[in-house]
Design an enzyme around this catalytic site. Structure first.
Site, PDB file in Angstrom:
ATOM      1  N   ASP A 147      28.182  -7.934   8.753  1.00 41.36           N
ATOM      2  CA  ASP A 147      28.567  -7.895   7.331  1.00 41.36           C
ATOM      3  C   ASP A 147      30.085  -8.093   7.247  1.00 41.36           C
ATOM      4  O   ASP A 147      30.844  -7.457   7.969  1.00 41.36           O
ATOM      5  CB  ASP A 147      28.168  -6.518   6.778  1.00 41.36           C
ATOM      6  CG  ASP A 147      28.399  -6.405   5.276  1.00 41.36           C
ATOM      7  OD1 ASP A 147      27.452  -6.071   4.552  1.00 41.36           O
ATOM      8  OD2 ASP A 147      29.543  -6.627   4.831  1.00 41.36           O
TER       9      ASP A 147
ATOM     10  N   ASP B  65      27.109 -12.254   2.192  1.00 46.39           N
ATOM     11  CA  ASP B  65      28.045 -11.965   3.295  1.00 46.39           C
ATOM     12  C   ASP B  65      27.463 -11.106   4.398  1.00 46.39           C
ATOM     13  O   ASP B  65      28.192 -10.472   5.141  1.00 46.39           O
ATOM     14  CB  ASP B  65      29.330 -11.330   2.749  1.00 46.39           C
ATOM     15  CG  ASP B  65      29.151  -9.862   2.423  1.00 46.39           C
ATOM     16  OD1 ASP B  65      28.023  -9.458   2.080  1.00 46.39           O
ATOM     17  OD2 ASP B  65      30.147  -9.122   2.510  1.00 46.39           O
ATOM     18  N   GLU B  66      26.139 -11.081   4.503  1.00 46.09           N
ATOM     19  CA  GLU B  66      25.560 -10.303   5.600  1.00 46.09           C
ATOM     20  C   GLU B  66      24.307 -10.963   6.122  1.00 46.09           C
ATOM     21  O   GLU B  66      23.685 -11.779   5.430  1.00 46.09           O
ATOM     22  CB  GLU B  66      25.270  -8.860   5.163  1.00 46.09           C
ATOM     23  CG  GLU B  66      24.281  -8.732   4.063  1.00 46.09           C
ATOM     24  CD  GLU B  66      23.978  -7.281   3.704  1.00 46.09           C
ATOM     25  OE1 GLU B  66      23.520  -6.528   4.579  1.00 46.09           O
ATOM     26  OE2 GLU B  66      24.200  -6.912   2.542  1.00 46.09           O
TER      27      GLU B  66
HETATM   28  N1  DCP Z   1      29.701  -7.635  -4.998  1.00 49.01           N
HETATM   29  C1  DCP Z   1      29.722  -7.687  -6.373  1.00 49.01           C
HETATM   30  N2  DCP Z   1      29.343  -6.562  -7.106  1.00 49.01           N
HETATM   31  C2  DCP Z   1      28.965  -5.434  -6.459  1.00 49.01           C
HETATM   32  C3  DCP Z   1      28.928  -5.382  -5.069  1.00 49.01           C
HETATM   33  C4  DCP Z   1      29.314  -6.513  -4.350  1.00 49.01           C
HETATM   34  O1  DCP Z   1      30.057  -8.705  -6.959  1.00 49.01           O
HETATM   35  N3  DCP Z   1      28.601  -4.355  -7.188  1.00 49.01           N
HETATM   36  C5  DCP Z   1      30.134  -8.843  -4.250  1.00 49.01           C
HETATM   37  C6  DCP Z   1      31.573  -8.695  -3.879  1.00 49.01           C
HETATM   38  C7  DCP Z   1      31.566  -8.382  -2.412  1.00 49.01           C
HETATM   39  C8  DCP Z   1      30.292  -9.057  -1.923  1.00 49.01           C
HETATM   40  O2  DCP Z   1      29.394  -9.015  -3.044  1.00 49.01           O
HETATM   41  O3  DCP Z   1      32.709  -8.868  -1.756  1.00 49.01           O
HETATM   42  C9  DCP Z   1      29.678  -8.357  -0.750  1.00 49.01           C
HETATM   43  O4  DCP Z   1      29.326  -7.031  -1.083  1.00 49.01           O
HETATM   44  P1  DCP Z   1      29.458  -5.816  -0.080  1.00 49.01           P
HETATM   45  O5  DCP Z   1      28.658  -4.684  -0.629  1.00 49.01           O
HETATM   46  O6  DCP Z   1      29.176  -6.273   1.305  1.00 49.01           O
HETATM   47  O7  DCP Z   1      30.985  -5.378  -0.214  1.00 49.01           O
HETATM   48  P2  DCP Z   1      32.288  -5.958   0.420  1.00 49.01           P
HETATM   49  O8  DCP Z   1      32.030  -7.085   1.350  1.00 49.01           O
HETATM   50  O9  DCP Z   1      33.244  -6.265  -0.678  1.00 49.01           O
HETATM   51  O10 DCP Z   1      32.868  -4.711   1.194  1.00 49.01           O
HETATM   52  P3  DCP Z   1      32.393  -4.041   2.569  1.00 49.01           P
HETATM   53  O11 DCP Z   1      33.556  -4.173   3.479  1.00 49.01           O
HETATM   54  O12 DCP Z   1      32.117  -2.625   2.203  1.00 49.01           O
HETATM   55  O13 DCP Z   1      31.188  -4.789   3.028  1.00 49.01           O
HETATM   56 CA    CA Z   2      30.456  -6.962   2.976  1.00 49.29          CA
END
Ligand code: DCP
Ligand code: CA
Length: 394
Positions: free
Chosen positions: A10, A105-106
């Protein structure tokens, strides 16, 4: 199930990290993607620097500006994120043909036996992280375990830029001290219910009887109990590998006619069988769905000893399930449907067939060829003649 090695990977703070790659001045700063704070709206994602101020996905942008006035707010560029996502998935597919993307992204990778190529799975995961960093400028977190749920919890726990490997046999011990909300599928409401019965850790959940969880959370409770014990048989399914094939029909008028229901089931079984054979798959599980006049809906499943893909097999199992379902309920039927799941490659099973089953397979394939050339209606069996008035939904 045989021992497997699964990777969950991820990307860290995905949208924000892409913005930081495109504009390095943003690095090391509290940055959020989601829009400007003068608009209603919430944070899509926050950089780890912003998270230190309590800024997370879902928090209103105005609140974010109050919590951390130095925050840099960015609208977001989804086309760019999709482009990075495609490149990320392409890197993963260099490491395994079995990649199941989960959102943008995962992904899960089945890497069973791949240590022989990379000296160890740890080394392999480290190489993946390095390529993602050097080619995309992004950080990824990785979990390695014997099943999906443990790999996912491990990658989450390792964030940011982490790598955790849970050795086979260590699954329960690894999960046990963690709070229940770390388990995938445990959202805010579920946490409340679980805490309400005095359980706070995954270990506590694993020791709670499955039927207790089922009584509070339905079948999801049984799944969580298995997850809490590090048991998860879900396979890594690359896209395009359909998990199931089904057909259902809603009747113009509710019916009690068994012969009409059987004729419908036969027509559906023929379509499913043709789909299965077209994909060179066989199925191990057949599921029947019946919706009665009062809209109550039941599903009944049967698992076969050997996988098969003939119309006859699907139909026979479906009829068995239907007859049992109708004995229990005398209502008229509004909808009937049948589906197959637990799909496997057809070639793997070919030698297991009894000669009669093999003949049927050949007959089915011959009919498929005629239908491919002249259309599905070119050959009809007696059973479907009754079906002229049926409206098929799928
Ligand atoms: N996303 C979004 N709204 C949300 C959650 C996520 O638009 N409520 C989008 C933005 C994130 C992407 O999806 O960048 C991936 O979500 P993740 O939950 O994997 O979160 P991140 O990658 O941002 O952070 P982490 O480092 O915790 O994975
Ligand atoms: Ca992520």
């Amino acid at each position: 199930m045989a021992n497997r090695t699964i990777i969950h990977i991820d990307l860290d703070a995905f949208f924000v990290s892409v913005e930081q790659v495109l504009n390095p001045e943003l690095k090391g700063k509290p940055v959020v993607v989601g829009g400007k704070p003068d608009r209603r709206g919430v944070i899509a994602t926050a950089s780890y620097e912003a998270r230190a101020f309590g800024l997370h996905s879902g928090i209103p942008l105005v609140t974010a500006a109050r919590l951390c006035p130095e925050t840099i707010f960015i609208e977001g560029n989804f086309a760019k994120y999709r482009e990075f996502s495609r490149k990320f998935m392409a890197i993963l597919s260099d490491f395994s043909p079995f990649v199941e993307p989960m959102g943008i992204d995962e992904a899960y990778l089945d890497v069973t036996g791949f240590e022989s190529i990379h000296s160890s799975i740890w080394q392999m995961a480290d190489k993946m992280k390095q390529r993602i960093r050097s080619e995309l400028g992004l950080c990824a977190s990785v979990g390695i375990a014997s099943c999906k749920v443990v790999a996912k919890v491990a990658s989450d726990l390792s964030k940011p830029d982490g790598l955790i490997e849970v050795a086979p046999g260590e699954e329960r011990g690894f999960l046990s001290p963690l709070p229940v909300e770390k388990l995938p599928g445990v959202g805010k409401q579920t946490v409340k219910i679980i805490n309400g019965i005095g359980v706070h850790t995954i270990g506590g959940l694993s020791r709670t009887p499955s039927h207790t969880l089922k009584s509070r959370l339905g079948t999801a409770g049984e799944t969580l109990h298995r997850f809490a014990n590090g048991i998860d048989s879900r396979q890594v399914l690359p896209p395009g590998e359909s998990k199931s094939i089904s057909r259902e029909t809603t009747f113009g008028e509710d019916t009690r006619s068994l012969s009409f229901l059987k004729a419908t089931l036969w027509a559906q079984s023929e379509k499913i069988g043709a789909d299965l054979r077209g994909k060179a798959k066989q199925a191990r599980c057949v599921t029947l769905k019946v919706r009665y006049a009062d809209f109550t809906t039941i599903t009944r499943s049967h698992t076969l000893r050997e996988s098969a893909s003939t119309d006859q097999m699907i139909f026979e199992v479906g009829i068995g399930l239907l007859e049992r379902a109708l004995v229990m309920d005398k209502q008229a039927v509004r909808l009937i449907g049948i589906g197959v799941s637990n799909l496997v490659e057809a070639s793997r099973q070919a030698t297991l067939f009894a000669p009669s089953a093999r003949k049927l397979e050949e007959l089915n394939k011959a009919i498929d060829c005629i239908r491919d050339r002249y259309g599905f209606g070119a050959i009809q069996t007696g059973r479907v003649i009754r079906l002229k008035d049926i409206s098929t939904q799928s």
